[in-house]
Design an enzyme around this catalytic site. Sequence first.
Site, mmCIF file in Angstrom:
data_model
loop_
_atom_site.group_PDB
_atom_site.id
_atom_site.type_symbol
_atom_site.label_atom_id
_atom_site.label_comp_id
_atom_site.label_asym_id
_atom_site.label_seq_id
_atom_site.Cartn_x
_atom_site.Cartn_y
_atom_site.Cartn_z
ATOM 1 N N HIS A 233 43.911 33.211 38.007
ATOM 2 C CA HIS A 233 43.369 31.953 38.531
ATOM 3 C C HIS A 233 42.222 31.590 37.597
ATOM 4 C CE1 HIS A 233 41.808 29.560 42.292
ATOM 5 N NE2 HIS A 233 42.054 28.790 41.239
ATOM 6 N N LEU A 234 42.287 30.429 36.972
ATOM 7 C CA LEU A 234 41.381 30.088 35.885
ATOM 8 C C LEU A 234 39.922 30.331 36.251
ATOM 9 C CD1 LEU A 234 40.900 28.962 33.084
ATOM 10 C CD2 LEU A 234 40.971 26.652 34.055
ATOM 11 N N HIS A 235 39.258 31.138 35.446
ATOM 12 C CA HIS A 235 37.844 31.438 35.672
ATOM 13 C C HIS A 235 37.192 31.954 34.391
ATOM 14 C CE1 HIS A 235 39.771 35.383 36.080
ATOM 15 N NE2 HIS A 235 38.588 35.951 35.902
ATOM 16 N N PHE A 236 35.900 31.699 34.302
ATOM 17 C CA PHE A 236 35.039 32.276 33.277
ATOM 18 C C PHE A 236 34.047 33.198 33.988
ATOM 19 C CE2 PHE A 236 36.583 28.295 31.669
ATOM 20 C CZ PHE A 236 36.752 28.469 30.307
#
Length: 432
Positions: A233-236
């Site tokens: 799940h897109l994350h930085f």
Amino acid sequence: MLRIKRVPTILSNYQKEEAEEGGVARGCGRNCLRKCCLPGSKLPLYAFPKTDKVELCGKNGIPFAFLDSLLLGEWEDRMERGLFRYDVTACETKVIPGEHGFIAQLNEGRHLKKRPTEFQVDKVLQAFDENKFNFTKVGQEEVLFQFGPSEDGEVRFYPNAPIDVDNSPSVVAINVSPIEYGHVLLIPRILEHLPQKIDHESLLLALHMAHEAGSPYFRVGYNSLGAFATINHLHFQAYYLAVPFPIEKAATKKITDFNGGVEVYELLNYPVRGLVFEGGNSLKDLSNSVADTCICLQDHNIPYNVLISESGKRIFVIPQCYAEKQALGEVSAELLDTQVNPAVWEISGHMVLKRKEDYEGASEEKAWRLLAEVSLSEARFQEVTAIIFETVSCAAVEKMLHEDKQDADEVGINNGLRAGIVSGKQECLVQH
């Protein structure tokens, strides 16, 4: 021995599936970030200037470092409320003697309490799977604030802003298995269920976060699938560390220029081969060059890590192959026994060690040996670099031709330039 600020912590294994006892049930009863619980919910909102240049102080008097204070204040509040799985401030940390100054941390419990990887490690691009863990399932109390552009070009802070379900917000949340002080997650457009895949918009958001924090000790990192991201799940990620990362001190050699004044360098005298991006006429120019590079790596199924440092002014892109070597049985038993998964922080020189014996026996030679296994070979790195330069160069030409076509259409003429290159063909000369 490094010293970091200590705050009282109530240890907790929060993150349970059931809601807290005594709370008012709403939606599914877990106060999550899905549409079942979001209607009527409010969270703080930090709105940054949607410009390429960020001023030190806005007209409304909010200082440049306000995000820095907000993030740390909210993070410490969550520590006091017991939302973390362990007390990271109790972890021993030291700088390893030697030329490069690798940093070692002993974190014996993290790998036992961290979520396991739930996807294939040999594919950089994989579809989002709502049945697996994703960040909409966390409690709203883990979210520190919403993060997005302001409408008037000024820094704004709203302590109790409604969550706009129709326009998926980006949020900053705690990492419940932290590596360091202030360890947070930036989750772009959380309700869109984006897989772990960099795009132009999300990377620019991460650069804005680094820029707004305004602290040389605050770095933002990214791990692709296959390069030790554990959640699709897109994350930085981001945290504070009050010493330079070894990768930031490594020598570099300029190898080319990209559009918009962006300069590209190659790391020298460092165990992992990588590219460094600096300069640019604007924050967006720098972001676009790095995003184009990441998209190229993703499309070619090359795992990689990204480190954003110097408040968004310097970005490292590191293609890696450690997971591939593991699968092929090419990593020594000695390294495998350490249980270290070299993601962006380890590659940057912050070694998170799980065993006391590894921490006590840490040396520059051992750190170098581990990271050397992460790196592409010289031949493979040059091959990947050539692919990146060709792809980015051709993309720039196609963009120029597209803009030229739009200009020509507007004046009703065909200037003949577009006949020179067929769209989609990578027949570009790349000079470096």
